[in-house]
Design a protein around this motif. Structure first.
Motif, PDB file in Angstrom:
ATOM      1  N   GLY A 124       0.786  -1.226   0.000  1.00 56.37           N
ATOM      2  CA  GLY A 124       0.000   0.000   0.000  1.00 56.37           C
ATOM      3  C   GLY A 124       0.816   1.272   0.000  1.00 56.37           C
ATOM      4  O   GLY A 124       0.329   2.320   0.414  1.00 56.37           O
ATOM      5  N   GLU A 125       2.059   1.183  -0.495  1.00 55.87           N
ATOM      6  CA  GLU A 125       2.917   2.375  -0.467  1.00 55.87           C
ATOM      7  C   GLU A 125       3.267   2.911  -1.850  1.00 55.87           C
ATOM      8  O   GLU A 125       3.087   4.087  -2.125  1.00 55.87           O
ATOM      9  N   ARG A 126       3.756   2.032  -2.738  1.00 46.72           N
ATOM     10  CA  ARG A 126       4.164   2.478  -4.075  1.00 46.72           C
ATOM     11  C   ARG A 126       3.472   1.616  -5.120  1.00 46.72           C
ATOM     12  O   ARG A 126       3.297   0.408  -4.921  1.00 46.72           O
ATOM     13  N   LEU A 127       3.120   2.215  -6.271  1.00 45.63           N
ATOM     14  CA  LEU A 127       2.510   1.436  -7.341  1.00 45.63           C
ATOM     15  C   LEU A 127       3.492   0.378  -7.839  1.00 45.63           C
ATOM     16  O   LEU A 127       4.689   0.648  -8.004  1.00 45.63           O
ATOM     17  N   ALA A 128       2.990  -0.822  -8.071  1.00 43.56           N
ATOM     18  CA  ALA A 128       3.786  -1.855  -8.728  1.00 43.56           C
ATOM     19  C   ALA A 128       3.878  -1.518 -10.214  1.00 43.56           C
ATOM     20  O   ALA A 128       3.191  -0.611 -10.683  1.00 43.56           O
ATOM     21  N   GLU A 129       4.704  -2.264 -10.929  1.00 45.37           N
ATOM     22  CA  GLU A 129       4.835  -1.987 -12.368  1.00 45.37           C
ATOM     23  C   GLU A 129       3.637  -2.579 -13.109  1.00 45.37           C
ATOM     24  O   GLU A 129       3.689  -3.661 -13.680  1.00 45.37           O
ATOM     25  N   LEU A 130       2.554  -1.836 -13.063  1.00 48.01           N
ATOM     26  CA  LEU A 130       1.295  -2.313 -13.612  1.00 48.01           C
ATOM     27  C   LEU A 130       1.399  -2.484 -15.123  1.00 48.01           C
ATOM     28  O   LEU A 130       0.881  -3.440 -15.700  1.00 48.01           O
ATOM     29  N   GLY A 131       2.095  -1.562 -15.779  1.00 53.12           N
ATOM     30  CA  GLY A 131       2.235  -1.627 -17.226  1.00 53.12           C
ATOM     31  C   GLY A 131       2.985  -2.874 -17.664  1.00 53.12           C
ATOM     32  O   GLY A 131       2.600  -3.533 -18.638  1.00 53.12           O
ATOM     33  N   ALA A 132       4.034  -3.219 -16.930  1.00 56.78           N
ATOM     34  CA  ALA A 132       4.811  -4.413 -17.288  1.00 56.78           C
ATOM     35  C   ALA A 132       3.951  -5.664 -17.166  1.00 56.78           C
ATOM     36  O   ALA A 132       4.026  -6.572 -18.002  1.00 56.78           O
ATOM     37  N   MET A 133       3.102  -5.709 -16.151  1.00 55.38           N
ATOM     38  CA  MET A 133       2.224  -6.874 -15.996  1.00 55.38           C
ATOM     39  C   MET A 133       1.170  -6.911 -17.099  1.00 55.38           C
ATOM     40  O   MET A 133       0.836  -7.964 -17.623  1.00 55.38           O
ATOM     41  N   ALA A 134       0.682  -5.723 -17.456  1.00 54.82           N
ATOM     42  CA  ALA A 134      -0.329  -5.660 -18.513  1.00 54.82           C
ATOM     43  C   ALA A 134       0.241  -6.138 -19.846  1.00 54.82           C
ATOM     44  O   ALA A 134      -0.443  -6.803 -20.626  1.00 54.82           O
ATOM     45  N   GLU A 135       1.507  -5.808 -20.087  1.00 54.03           N
ATOM     46  CA  GLU A 135       2.114  -6.156 -21.376  1.00 54.03           C
ATOM     47  C   GLU A 135       2.802  -7.508 -21.375  1.00 54.03           C
ATOM     48  O   GLU A 135       3.309  -7.951 -22.398  1.00 54.03           O
ATOM     49  N   SER A 136       2.817  -8.179 -20.231  1.00 52.60           N
ATOM     50  CA  SER A 136       3.472  -9.481 -20.147  1.00 52.60           C
ATOM     51  C   SER A 136       2.653 -10.528 -20.873  1.00 52.60           C
ATOM     52  O   SER A 136       1.526 -10.269 -21.312  1.00 52.60           O
ATOM     53  N   ALA A 137       3.205 -11.725 -20.986  1.00 54.37           N
ATOM     54  CA  ALA A 137       2.468 -12.829 -21.614  1.00 54.37           C
ATOM     55  C   ALA A 137       1.165 -13.094 -20.870  1.00 54.37           C
ATOM     56  O   ALA A 137       0.198 -13.589 -21.448  1.00 54.37           O
ATOM     57  N   ALA A 138       1.120 -12.767 -19.572  1.00 53.26           N
ATOM     58  CA  ALA A 138      -0.092 -13.021 -18.777  1.00 53.26           C
ATOM     59  C   ALA A 138      -1.197 -12.006 -19.084  1.00 53.26           C
ATOM     60  O   ALA A 138      -2.342 -12.204 -18.680  1.00 53.26           O
ATOM     61  N   ARG A 139      -0.869 -10.914 -19.737  1.00 49.57           N
ATOM     62  CA  ARG A 139      -1.866  -9.928 -20.190  1.00 49.57           C
ATOM     63  C   ARG A 139      -2.800  -9.530 -19.047  1.00 49.57           C
ATOM     64  O   ARG A 139      -4.006  -9.655 -19.128  1.00 49.57           O
ATOM     65  N   VAL A 140      -2.218  -9.026 -17.958  1.00 47.96           N
ATOM     66  CA  VAL A 140      -3.012  -8.707 -16.769  1.00 47.96           C
ATOM     67  C   VAL A 140      -3.905  -7.494 -17.034  1.00 47.96           C
ATOM     68  O   VAL A 140      -3.463  -6.494 -17.597  1.00 47.96           O
ATOM     69  N   ARG A 141      -5.185  -7.617 -16.650  1.00 45.78           N
ATOM     70  CA  ARG A 141      -6.103  -6.496 -16.788  1.00 45.78           C
ATOM     71  C   ARG A 141      -6.723  -6.085 -15.449  1.00 45.78           C
ATOM     72  O   ARG A 141      -7.155  -4.951 -15.285  1.00 45.78           O
ATOM     73  N   ILE A 142      -6.796  -7.036 -14.511  1.00 42.89           N
ATOM     74  CA  ILE A 142      -7.346  -6.707 -13.188  1.00 42.89           C
ATOM     75  C   ILE A 142      -6.180  -6.570 -12.207  1.00 42.89           C
ATOM     76  O   ILE A 142      -5.303  -7.437 -12.150  1.00 42.89           O
ATOM     77  N   PHE A 143      -6.223  -5.494 -11.440  1.00 43.97           N
ATOM     78  CA  PHE A 143      -5.185  -5.244 -10.440  1.00 43.97           C
ATOM     79  C   PHE A 143      -5.843  -5.126  -9.075  1.00 43.97           C
ATOM     80  O   PHE A 143      -6.860  -4.447  -8.919  1.00 43.97           O
ATOM     81  N   SER A 144      -5.261  -5.828  -8.100  1.00 41.33           N
ATOM     82  CA  SER A 144      -5.867  -5.822  -6.777  1.00 41.33           C
ATOM     83  C   SER A 144      -4.836  -6.131  -5.702  1.00 41.33           C
ATOM     84  O   SER A 144      -3.970  -6.981  -5.895  1.00 41.33           O
ATOM     85  N   ASP A 145      -4.952  -5.440  -4.589  1.00 39.20           N
ATOM     86  CA  ASP A 145      -4.154  -5.759  -3.404  1.00 39.20           C
ATOM     87  C   ASP A 145      -4.959  -6.662  -2.466  1.00 39.20           C
ATOM     88  O   ASP A 145      -4.721  -6.694  -1.262  1.00 39.20           O
ATOM     89  N   ASP A 146      -5.903  -7.397  -3.020  1.00 40.55           N
ATOM     90  CA  ASP A 146      -6.861  -8.163  -2.208  1.00 40.55           C
ATOM     91  C   ASP A 146      -6.209  -8.838  -1.006  1.00 40.55           C
ATOM     92  O   ASP A 146      -5.140  -9.418  -1.101  1.00 40.55           O
ATOM     93  N   GLY A 147      -6.925  -8.781   0.096  1.00 39.37           N
ATOM     94  CA  GLY A 147      -6.369  -9.161   1.394  1.00 39.37           C
ATOM     95  C   GLY A 147      -6.028  -7.890   2.159  1.00 39.37           C
ATOM     96  O   GLY A 147      -6.112  -7.844   3.383  1.00 39.37           O
ATOM     97  N   HIS A 148      -5.651  -6.872   1.383  1.00 36.78           N
ATOM     98  CA  HIS A 148      -5.405  -5.544   1.938  1.00 36.78           C
ATOM     99  C   HIS A 148      -6.179  -4.522   1.117  1.00 36.78           C
ATOM    100  O   HIS A 148      -6.370  -4.705  -0.083  1.00 36.78           O
ATOM    101  N   CYS A 149      -6.549  -3.459   1.767  1.00 38.21           N
ATOM    102  CA  CYS A 149      -7.249  -2.371   1.090  1.00 38.21           C
ATOM    103  C   CYS A 149      -6.225  -1.340   0.637  1.00 38.21           C
ATOM    104  O   CYS A 149      -5.273  -1.039   1.355  1.00 38.21           O
ATOM    105  N   VAL A 150      -6.405  -0.828  -0.594  1.00 38.02           N
ATOM    106  CA  VAL A 150      -5.622   0.350  -0.979  1.00 38.02           C
ATOM    107  C   VAL A 150      -6.307   1.518  -0.262  1.00 38.02           C
ATOM    108  O   VAL A 150      -7.217   2.153  -0.780  1.00 38.02           O
ATOM    109  N   SER A 151      -5.887   1.736   0.980  1.00 40.96           N
ATOM    110  CA  SER A 151      -6.641   2.659   1.831  1.00 40.96           C
ATOM    111  C   SER A 151      -6.228   4.107   1.622  1.00 40.96           C
ATOM    112  O   SER A 151      -6.994   5.015   1.896  1.00 40.96           O
ATOM    113  N   ASP A 152      -5.028   4.318   1.127  1.00 43.67           N
ATOM    114  CA  ASP A 152      -4.537   5.676   0.870  1.00 43.67           C
ATOM    115  C   ASP A 152      -5.297   6.241  -0.338  1.00 43.67           C
ATOM    116  O   ASP A 152      -5.195   5.730  -1.455  1.00 43.67           O
ATOM    117  N   ALA A 153      -6.066   7.295  -0.101  1.00 40.96           N
ATOM    118  CA  ALA A 153      -6.948   7.813  -1.147  1.00 40.96           C
ATOM    119  C   ALA A 153      -6.164   8.322  -2.351  1.00 40.96           C
ATOM    120  O   ALA A 153      -6.580   8.147  -3.501  1.00 40.96           O
TER     121      ALA A 153
END
Lengths: 426, 322
Positions: A124-153
């Motif tokens: 919950g502190e710094r953004l992960a490399e969301l773009g790299a995951m999106a462009e990876s072979a896994a083609r990630v489209r959903i992002f979640s810290d599930d188990g923890h809330c992104v509580s910082d507005a």
């Protein structure tokens, strides 16, 4: 590849007809070498899609692996699952999401679509490399810290904005952390009788209210994970009435079980968000029926025996869900008249695939479409036996309950992963 | 091991009025013993009572130990510190160990609410379980000794007005007392700041008030609860001084009580916070009587659970749960 003639199935509960599968797709006519499945009395649904699955690999292979979890998924009628990011290491890099995606393909029981973490290490502190995951072979489209809330507005706002670049969606575990420190069960009369620290509804609703406004402000896609309270349903319904880009899910256990089960302090009923009141159960059923809630997602959360065979306060939170989800939905939504089978297909496959942007799933049962489908025997009934589950873990809250419906067959692009009610070894 | 069904004492909610009165009457019999030069009875000779304490509580442990020894039981003290999962042995493995050693009764103090319930019903052991305090849930023998003390001081419980003051939200003593006193016909009023009042208190068998002063003239007994100083840091109240001013028992407040009314405290006391030294040391204070009565009540509980061919009190085991 086997070709199939599915005789006398009822697509979405409609009039019975034959379905033909040729080379992985639904075909106009039977293949000459087709194997016949007698599907009289069975309902054909598009293969189910789970938006919220904990497969535990890498890191907690004692609880579940991609292989065991995807076998459980197939047994439950699923052809695609979204693997949550809170593994060890966390799925916050292209490397980890590609590993999970590859393990899913190797297992071959369903499509395993990784979810990427929003923040590095779900801290919950710094953004992960969301773009790299999106462009990876896994083609990630959903992002979640599930188990923890992104509580910082501010961080949540940036995440929503950032994923617009690649059409992503942020799936939020809505839990205000300060209001839920040490929380053990739903806050209410019962929590104070049992002396267990309360997890108040407002802690979920306050975050959802904030996030739907952020989604409107940023024009970005928000998905609300495992919504559990009547107030949350109201907020999401309001947001949708305003046209905000918001979707939401409810778990099978929140559709069926209430906090009264906590009375015996058996940690198999410990889950996050907690089991709520009867009024909340009725509200989430109504929300699912009228579409305020888009999908049923399992939040399948395997835990080893010792994590539950202990005092309530130290037990792990979470319940198995993949192998019982369709039965629970039949009991709570179909048997009650709240949804028909077309509605079940919509909430457990079509909308889930749309939210996850899985093009080959959640498709109509029509000629030319990928043969991802589930055959359900709605007249069957079974008593849930933990020992007979395909998951590596045993923490089902439905043990000993008789639930309606049994998955007869699951086809993944024409390949049977379940046949005659049994998982096909691959 | 007794031949009859296994019984436990986990919550005062499980006690009928008859059960509770039987415990108090039996305790009164045992109290007479305390005046004799030889205080020991042979009743539980050959029985083993284990004191399993996951939380430090010297006074409760000593009280149970004294009770068991006066009944000639063998006593084993087992102190297990720390969380059962993060370090050391799990509750289950400890239970299996005690079972293998042939414990007839396990007296358990646990920091987790439901700890005693879990021990009794998870299918790990066959011995009787006595809850000596579980988290913020219950502390039934404390409530029983409080009821014993009240009955002795006030001549009965039916219709007596008992005011419980303080951190009700986190108090296992308050929970057990509300249930037991309601069963025995007393009228209980809870007094606490709104932050320390339980969420669903309207559903409890008692009344409640945010102000102490109006309740005092209508109280036959006032039970002061210990206030943890750390609650202040969690913003449950602003300062100790404000708490003491609004909810503390001091000489001015004691003067508002009826002539016959008593002031109770389960101990250990924070003198100067919830109770002033003047009150604590006054003739109205029952603090040391409560300690003495605790031994008699715990003797009665152990005797009634283990003494006969069948246990005379308590809830039946639900049997194997899975």
């Amino acid at each position: 590849m086997t070709n199939w003639t599915i005789k006398g199935a009822s697509p979405l509960g409609g009039p019975a007809r034959d379905l033909y599968v040729r080379e992985g797709r639904i075909a106009e006519a039977p293949a000459p070498d087709a194997t016949v499945i007698d599907a009289a009395g069975l309902i054909a649904l598009p293969g189910l899609v789970d938006l919220h699955t904990h497969l535990r690999e890498p890191g907690r292979e004692d609880a579940e692996t991609v292989l065991s979890g995807s076998r459980a998924a197939a047994a439950g009628g699923f052809t695609a699952v979204h693997a949550m990011a809170n593994t060890d290491p966390v799925a916050d890099t292209a490397g980890v999401v590609e590993q999970v995606w590859r393990l899913g393909r190797e297992a071959g029981y369903c499509d395993v679509q990784p979810v990427g973490a929003v923040t590095v290490g779900i801290a919950g502190e710094r953004l992960a490399e969301l773009g790299a995951m999106a462009e990876s072979a896994a083609r990630v489209r959903i992002f979640s810290d599930d188990g923890h809330c992104v509580s910082d507005a501010a961080l949540m706002r940036r995440a929503l904005e950032y994923v617009k670049a690649f059409g992503g969606v942020v799936a939020q575990h809505a839990q205000e952390p300060r209001l839920t420190e040490g929380a053990q069960m739903n806050e209410g009369e019962l929590s104070d009788v049992l002396g267990l620290r309360g997890w108040p509804a407002v802690a979920e609703e306050a975050i959802i209210a904030r996030d739907v406004l952020l989604a409107a402000h940023t024009g970005s896609r928000l998905h609300v994970c495992h919504l559990s309270t009547a107030g949350s349903v109201e907020i999401v319904r309001w947001a949708k009435s305003k046209g905000y880009p918001v979707t939401a899910e409810v778990t099978p256990h929140h559709l069926l079980l209430t906090e009264d089960l906590v009375r015996g302090y058996d940690p198999v009923y410990k889950v996050n968000p907690p089991l709520r009141s009867k009024d909340d159960v009725e509200a989430v059923r109504a929300g699912l029926a009228d579409g305020a809630i888009d999908v049923v997602a399992t939040d399948h959360a395997p835990h080893p025996v010792e994590a539950k065979d202990c005092e309530w306060a130290v037990a792990a939170m979470g319940m198995l869900g993949l192998e019982t989800a369709l039965s629970v939905v039949q009991q709570t939504m179909v048997a009650t008249g709240l949804l028909d089978w077309a509605g079940v297909a919509d909430r457990m496959s079509v909308r889930a695939a749309r939210i996850g942007q899985l093009e080959e799933h959640g498709r109509p049962l029509e000629v030319g479409e990928p043969a991802n489908l589930t055959l359900l025997d709605p007249a069957a009934a079974r008593v849930i036996e933990p020992a007979s589950l395909h998951s590596r873990s045993r923490n089902t809250p439905f043990a000993g309950l008789e639930l309606p419906g049994a998955v007869h067959a699951t086809l993944l692009r024409g390949t049977a992963t379940v046949l005659d009610g049994k998982v096909v070894d691959r | 091991m007794s031949a009859g069904p296994r019984r436990h004492l986990l919550s005062t909610a499980d006690l009928s009025a008859e059960d509770a009165m039987l415990i108090l009457d039996t305790a009164a019999e045992f109290a007479r013993l305390a005046d004799r030069p030889i205080k020991k009875l042979p009743t539980l000779r050959g029985r083993t009572v284990v004191n399993l304490f996951y939380e430090d509580s010297t006074r409760t442990r000593i009280s149970f130990e004294t009770a068991a020894k006066r009944l000639s039981a063998d006593v084993i003290n087992f102190s297990a510190k720390g969380s059962s999962v993060s370090k050391g042995e799990s509750l289950k493995d400890t239970a299996l160990t005690l079972e293998a050693m042939g414990a007839d009764a396990v007296v358990v103090r646990h920091w987790a609410s439901g700890g005693a319930h879990r021990l009794a019903h998870a299918g790990w052991i066959r011995s009787a379980v006595v809850n000596a305090g579980d988290g913020t849930h219950e502390h039934p023998t404390q409530a029983l000794l409080d009821a014993y003390t009240l009955r002795a001081r006030l001549g009965g419980l039916e219709g007596r007005r008992v005011t419980v003051v303080g951190d009700v939200l986190h108090s296992r003593v308050a929970r057990s007392n509300v249930r037991l006193l309601a069963t025995l016909g007393a009228e209980v009023t809870l007094v606490a700041p709104p932050t320390l009042m339980p969420f669903g208190v309207e559903g409890w068998p008692c009344s409640s008030s945010y102000a102490l002063d109006p309740v005092l003239p209508k109280s036959d007994a006032v039970m002061m609860l210990r206030v943890q100083r750390e609650r202040m840091d969690q913003a449950f109240f602003p300062t100790e001084r404000e708490y003491s001013r609004r909810y503390g028992m001091h000489a001015d407040r004691m003067a508002q009580l009826p002539e016959h009314a008593v002031v109770m405290h389960p101990g250990p006391m924070n003198r100067g916070l919830e109770i002033s030294a003047e009150v604590a040391d006054s003739a109205r204070s029952t603090v040391t009587e409560q300690v003495a009565n605790g031994v008699s009540v715990r003797m009665a509980v152990l005797y009634l659970l283990l003494g006969g061919s069948e246990p005379a009190i308590g809830t039946e085991d639900e049997g194997e749960r899975r």
